[in-house]
Design a protein around this motif. Structure first.
Motif, PDB file in Angstrom:
ATOM      1  N   ASN A   1      -2.350  -3.378  -1.428  1.00 15.85           N
ATOM      2  CA  ASN A   1      -2.379  -2.634  -2.689  1.00 15.85           C
ATOM      3  C   ASN A   1      -3.396  -1.491  -2.665  1.00 15.85           C
ATOM      4  O   ASN A   1      -4.113  -1.262  -3.630  1.00 15.85           O
TER       5      ASN A   1
ATOM      6  N   SER B   1       0.838  -1.202   0.000  1.00 16.00           N
ATOM      7  CA  SER B   1       0.000   0.000   0.000  1.00 16.00           C
ATOM      8  C   SER B   1       0.871   1.250   0.000  1.00 16.00           C
ATOM      9  O   SER B   1       2.038   1.212   0.402  1.00 16.00           O
TER      10      SER B   1
ATOM     11  N   SER C   1     -11.643  -3.680  -4.382  1.00 20.31           N
ATOM     12  CA  SER C   1     -11.646  -3.125  -5.738  1.00 20.31           C
ATOM     13  C   SER C   1     -12.762  -2.127  -6.010  1.00 20.31           C
ATOM     14  O   SER C   1     -13.091  -1.875  -7.171  1.00 20.31           O
TER      15      SER C   1
ATOM     16  N   ASN D   1      -8.663  -4.733  -0.170  1.00 16.15           N
ATOM     17  CA  ASN D   1      -7.599  -4.753  -1.169  1.00 16.15           C
ATOM     18  C   ASN D   1      -7.973  -4.021  -2.461  1.00 16.15           C
ATOM     19  O   ASN D   1      -9.124  -4.016  -2.875  1.00 16.15           O
ATOM     20  N   ASN D   2      -6.955  -3.428  -3.083  1.00 17.11           N
ATOM     21  CA  ASN D   2      -7.041  -2.853  -4.435  1.00 17.11           C
ATOM     22  C   ASN D   2      -7.995  -1.672  -4.533  1.00 17.11           C
ATOM     23  O   ASN D   2      -8.740  -1.548  -5.503  1.00 17.11           O
TER      24      ASN D   2
ATOM     25  N   SER E   1      -8.264   2.629  -4.419  1.00 12.17           N
ATOM     26  CA  SER E   1      -7.557   3.911  -4.438  1.00 12.17           C
ATOM     27  C   SER E   1      -8.505   4.979  -3.927  1.00 12.17           C
ATOM     28  O   SER E   1      -9.597   5.153  -4.469  1.00 12.17           O
TER      29      SER E   1
END
Length: 195
Positions: A47, A30, A83, A64-65, A67
């Motif tokens: 991540n 991360s 995600s 996870n994943n 932004s």
């Protein structure tokens, strides 16, 4: 190291100027970008990218994943599923810089965003709202609303505890009762004094 100190995995990268609250865990690969403030007792999954200049409240769970871009604010207790996507420009083009056109997105206390959901910038997600997996949110979501689909549409109400409410608007887990007033949900509180 005490239990109150943040734990940052050795593969994660934390820029100078990032504030991480007590008990927060930052997992593999991360990146926390400068100017961001992460609250206490959060879990930042693998991540995940946060920032720059993002505010995340206490007890948030970012899977996870994900932004979390500039312009996004997560209040306390927000859950971001794996995600899920936040945008910060409404009409992006690779060849046109629009950094001065970022639109803010606020996710209010206790809201849940399901896996692979997309939150289009410039919208507010109300407190304790529930965004179904894969939904695309392109307008504000009321507090406690359950929304699904593309584009997201409301199909019901959710309790503080994340339980779908039936016609009686009573939480099956906690017994909390609610009422719908003017298209909004509010908790019914007892006004009778204790005996």
């Amino acid at each position: 190291m005490s239990d109150d100190e943040p734990v940052v995995h050795e593969s994660a990268y934390v820029d100078d100027g990032v504030v991480i609250g007590r008990g927060t865990k930052v997992w593999h690969f991360s990146h926390l970008i400068s100017g961001s403030v992460i609250g206490a007792e959060c879990s930042i999954g693998q991540n995940v990218v946060v920032g720059p200049d993002v505010a995340i409240g206490d007890r948030c769970r970012i899977q996870n994943n994900v932004s979390v871009y500039a312009g996004v604010t997560l209040e306390d207790g927000v859950f971001c599923g794996p995600s899920c996507v936040f945008t910060n420009v409404y009409n992006p083009r690779a060849e046109v810089s629009r950094k001065d056109e970022f639109r803010s997105t606020v996710v209010r206390r206790g809201a849940t965003i399901g896996a692979n959901a997309t939150i289009v910038c410039g919208n507010e997600i109300g407190a304790y709202a529930f965004i179904g997996a894969g939904a695309v949110v392109n307008r504000p979501v009321a507090a406690h609303a359950l929304v699904v689909g593309t584009p997201a549409r409301q199909i019901g109400w959710m309790s503080h505890d994340g339980e779908r409410l039936g016609e009686d608007l009573t939480c099956p887990r906690s017994g909390r009762r609610y009422e719908e007033v003017g298209g909004q949900l509010r908790e019914i509180t007892s006004s009778s004094p204790e005996a």
